[in-house]
Enzyme design. Structure first.
Site, PDB file in Angstrom:
ATOM      1  N   SER A 125      -5.114  -4.137  23.313  1.00 12.76           N
ATOM      2  CA  SER A 125      -5.849  -2.951  22.858  1.00 12.76           C
ATOM      3  C   SER A 125      -5.077  -2.208  21.798  1.00 12.76           C
ATOM      4  O   SER A 125      -5.664  -1.578  20.918  1.00 12.76           O
ATOM      5  CB  SER A 125      -6.054  -1.968  24.017  1.00 12.76           C
ATOM      6  OG  SER A 125      -6.792  -2.545  25.026  1.00 12.76           O
ATOM      7  N   HIS A 133     -10.839  -8.563  21.016  1.00 17.64           N
ATOM      8  CA  HIS A 133     -10.740  -7.379  21.863  1.00 17.64           C
ATOM      9  C   HIS A 133     -12.064  -7.119  22.577  1.00 17.64           C
ATOM     10  O   HIS A 133     -12.988  -6.536  22.005  1.00 17.64           O
ATOM     11  CB  HIS A 133     -10.318  -6.173  21.009  1.00 17.64           C
ATOM     12  CG  HIS A 133     -10.008  -4.955  21.820  1.00 17.64           C
ATOM     13  ND1 HIS A 133     -10.278  -3.681  21.386  1.00 17.64           N
ATOM     14  CD2 HIS A 133      -9.452  -4.820  23.045  1.00 17.64           C
ATOM     15  CE1 HIS A 133      -9.890  -2.821  22.318  1.00 17.64           C
ATOM     16  NE2 HIS A 133      -9.386  -3.480  23.327  1.00 17.64           N
ATOM     17  N   GLU A 187     -14.257  -6.795  19.260  1.00 18.31           N
ATOM     18  CA  GLU A 187     -13.645  -6.625  17.941  1.00 18.31           C
ATOM     19  C   GLU A 187     -12.833  -7.884  17.645  1.00 18.31           C
ATOM     20  O   GLU A 187     -11.912  -8.212  18.404  1.00 18.31           O
ATOM     21  CB  GLU A 187     -12.735  -5.390  17.934  1.00 18.31           C
ATOM     22  CG  GLU A 187     -13.505  -4.088  18.113  1.00 18.31           C
ATOM     23  CD  GLU A 187     -12.608  -2.871  18.328  1.00 18.31           C
ATOM     24  OE1 GLU A 187     -13.038  -1.763  18.004  1.00 18.31           O
ATOM     25  OE2 GLU A 187     -11.480  -3.025  18.839  1.00 18.31           O
ATOM     26  N   ASN A 198     -11.111   2.302  19.514  1.00 16.37           N
ATOM     27  CA  ASN A 198     -10.079   3.198  20.055  1.00 16.37           C
ATOM     28  C   ASN A 198      -9.546   4.169  19.007  1.00 16.37           C
ATOM     29  O   ASN A 198      -9.156   5.286  19.336  1.00 16.37           O
ATOM     30  CB  ASN A 198      -8.939   2.393  20.689  1.00 16.37           C
ATOM     31  CG  ASN A 198      -9.356   1.842  22.042  1.00 16.37           C
ATOM     32  OD1 ASN A 198     -10.261   2.370  22.681  1.00 16.37           O
ATOM     33  ND2 ASN A 198      -8.718   0.774  22.473  1.00 16.37           N
TER      34      ASN A 198
HETATM   35  N1  LIG Z   1      -8.316  -2.537  31.195  1.00 21.85           N
HETATM   36  C1  LIG Z   1      -8.954  -2.233  30.063  1.00 21.85           C
HETATM   37  O1  LIG Z   1      -9.796  -1.340  30.010  1.00 21.85           O
HETATM   38  C2  LIG Z   1      -8.695  -3.038  28.815  1.00 21.85           C
HETATM   39  C3  LIG Z   1      -9.685  -3.110  27.818  1.00 21.85           C
HETATM   40  C4  LIG Z   1      -9.469  -3.890  26.685  1.00 21.85           C
HETATM   41  C5  LIG Z   1      -8.266  -4.565  26.546  1.00 21.85           C
HETATM   42  N2  LIG Z   1      -7.295  -4.477  27.512  1.00 21.85           N
HETATM   43  C6  LIG Z   1      -6.059  -5.249  27.317  1.00 21.85           C
HETATM   44  O2  LIG Z   1      -6.156  -6.436  28.095  1.00 21.85           O
HETATM   45  C7  LIG Z   1      -4.855  -6.816  28.543  1.00 21.85           C
HETATM   46  C8  LIG Z   1      -4.871  -6.958  30.052  1.00 21.85           C
HETATM   47  O3  LIG Z   1      -5.254  -5.716  30.620  1.00 21.85           O
HETATM   48  P1  LIG Z   1      -5.803  -5.615  32.121  1.00 21.85           P
HETATM   49  O4  LIG Z   1      -6.327  -4.227  32.268  1.00 21.85           O
HETATM   50  O5  LIG Z   1      -6.669  -6.786  32.442  1.00 21.85           O
HETATM   51  O6  LIG Z   1      -4.415  -5.748  32.943  1.00 21.85           O
HETATM   52  P2  LIG Z   1      -4.204  -6.135  34.475  1.00 21.85           P
HETATM   53  O7  LIG Z   1      -2.904  -5.535  34.872  1.00 21.85           O
HETATM   54  O8  LIG Z   1      -5.419  -5.880  35.290  1.00 21.85           O
HETATM   55  O9  LIG Z   1      -4.017  -7.742  34.427  1.00 21.85           O
HETATM   56  C9  LIG Z   1      -2.930  -8.391  33.816  1.00 21.85           C
HETATM   57  C10 LIG Z   1      -2.734  -9.714  34.541  1.00 21.85           C
HETATM   58  O10 LIG Z   1      -1.827 -10.523  33.779  1.00 21.85           O
HETATM   59  C11 LIG Z   1      -1.015 -11.236  34.693  1.00 21.85           C
HETATM   60  N3  LIG Z   1       0.154 -11.727  33.972  1.00 21.85           N
HETATM   61  C12 LIG Z   1       1.237 -11.053  33.548  1.00 21.85           C
HETATM   62  N4  LIG Z   1       2.084 -11.877  32.879  1.00 21.85           N
HETATM   63  C13 LIG Z   1       1.496 -13.109  32.880  1.00 21.85           C
HETATM   64  C14 LIG Z   1       1.841 -14.383  32.348  1.00 21.85           C
HETATM   65  N5  LIG Z   1       2.971 -14.550  31.655  1.00 21.85           N
HETATM   66  N6  LIG Z   1       0.998 -15.407  32.537  1.00 21.85           N
HETATM   67  C15 LIG Z   1      -0.159 -15.232  33.203  1.00 21.85           C
HETATM   68  N7  LIG Z   1      -0.538 -14.057  33.741  1.00 21.85           N
HETATM   69  C16 LIG Z   1       0.281 -13.016  33.580  1.00 21.85           C
HETATM   70  C17 LIG Z   1      -0.759 -10.247  35.811  1.00 21.85           C
HETATM   71  O11 LIG Z   1      -0.315 -10.875  36.994  1.00 21.85           O
HETATM   72  C18 LIG Z   1      -2.124  -9.569  35.945  1.00 21.85           C
HETATM   73  O12 LIG Z   1      -2.946 -10.256  36.882  1.00 21.85           O
HETATM   74  C19 LIG Z   1      -3.884  -5.776  27.999  1.00 21.85           C
HETATM   75  O13 LIG Z   1      -3.345  -6.251  26.790  1.00 21.85           O
HETATM   76  C20 LIG Z   1      -4.776  -4.567  27.771  1.00 21.85           C
HETATM   77  O14 LIG Z   1      -4.284  -3.715  26.758  1.00 21.85           O
HETATM   78  C21 LIG Z   1      -7.495  -3.745  28.658  1.00 21.85           C
END
Ligand SMILES: NC(=O)c1ccc[n+]([C@@H]2O[C@H](COP(=O)([O-])OP(=O)(O)OC[C@H]3O[C@@H](n4cnc5c(N)ncnc54)[C@H](O)[C@@H]3O)[C@@H](O)[C@H]2O)c1
Length: 276
Positions: free
Chosen positions: A112, A133, A145, A183
């Site tokens: 993000s 994204h 995006e 964002n």
């Molecule tokens: N939550 C949101 O609203 C949102 C929206 C858009 C983008 N994002 C982006 O998406 C990404 C993930 O966010 P999220 O909210 O799903 O996080 P989250 O914490 O729910 O999930 C992350 C997952 O990645 C796993 N992980 C960590 N290192 C790893 C690796 N090396 N190999 C495999 N798995 C691994 C963790 O165990 C966890 O299950 C981030 O970059 C975030 O900025 C989040």
């Protein structure tokens, strides 16, 4: 799909519903099982509501396998990464992926707030790296995006846009600037809404009423921050503030205090509002 948390499980579901065989990787088998159960749950709700048949649901789930081993991506044409929002973690992972997949495979990040360019530039084949994204919840919100860096090949970029269309989402093309499009607009706007609470002496209920009844927003800003997660919003604000140094990007102190107090919104049962 690498990372099967909130976003990874949602994006995997989108791919499965589009009929695309998908391998999901998280760090333990339990996290893989948890993601599979979540996808199963949401697809079952789709069946109950008549959006798909039970056979279609089983067909979609049958396309999903989980693993803890990056080597299982060897046959994938596209890998989408959604692990923790940490540049070094993502760079390390892209280095591993680059060694495993074919030279033609695309590598996409769902970051993000991190610069896609800095992830791409850390590997030997940055021309195949794009930002993809998705928004939360990925199975519901149409927008994606598709982020282009200066290092990205035209072919890789257009393939990424075509993939997003193929899974039924609405892509927009954009450059690798802080906050991309949504964002960059939304975060300072929500921060302004929070500052107005104190400046104008209004309640969260009334700020939300102002924006829903006065401008037809479908959800008020305080309810939206509760939905996003106060901690997630503060983290994204800090990243934009670091990148742009515009005062409106910095998280309002009220939100920082809420994050410190664990008043994170829906996920903790209390934020601006209380949730049963
Ligand atoms: N939550 C949101 O609203 C949102 C929206 C858009 C983008 N994002 C982006 O998406 C990404 C993930 O966010 P999220 O909210 O799903 O996080 P989250 O914490 O729910 O999930 C992350 C997952 O990645 C796993 N992980 C960590 N290192 C790893 C690796 N090396 N190999 C495999 N798995 C691994 C963790 O165990 C966890 O299950 C981030 O970059 C975030 O900025 C989040």
């Amino acid at each position: 799909m690498v990372g099967l948390g909130t976003m990874g499980a949602g994006i995997a579901q989108v791919c499965l519903q589009a009929g695309i065989p998908t391998v999901g990787r998280d760090v333990t088998p339990e996290l893989g099982e948890r993601a599979t159960a979540r996808i199963d749950h949401y697809l079952s709700r789709g069946v109950e509501k008549g959006r798909m048949t039970a056979d279609e649901k089983e067909g979609a789930l049958g396309l999903f396998t989980t693993t803890t081993d990056v080597a299982d991506f060897a046959d994938c044409d596209l890998v989408v990464e959604a692990v923790f929002e940490d540049l070094e973690v993502k760079r390390g992972l892209f280095g591993e992926l680059e060694r495993v997949v074919s030279r033609e495979a695309l590598l996409a990040t769902n970051t993000s707030a991190l610069p896609v360019t800095e992830i791409a530039a850390s590997i030997e084949t940055p021309d195949r790296v794009v930002g993809m994204h998705f928004f939360n919840p990925a199975p519901v919100l149409p927008l994606v995006e598709v982020v282009r860096t200066n290092l990205c090949s035209e072919d890789a970029y257009e393939t990424a846009v075509a993939f997003v269309e193929r899974v039924g989402k609405a892509p927009i093309r954009c450059g690798d600037t802080p906050g991309f499009v949504v964002n960059r607009i939304l975060i300072p706007l929500l921060n302004d809404c929070v500052r107005v609470l104190d400046e104008a002496g209004v309640t969260p209920e009334d700020v939300d009423r102002a924006m829903t009844h006065g401008t037809n927003w479908p959800i008020g800003p305080c309810a939206l921050i509760d939905l996003i997660g106060v901690d997630v919003h503060v983290h994204a604000s800090e990243a934009l503030w670091e990148a742009l140094r515009e005062p409106r990007m910095a998280p309002p102190p009220r939100l920082v205090r809420m994050a410190q107090a664990g008043l994170l919104g829906r996920k903790t049962g209390r934020g601006f509002f209380s949730y049963a």
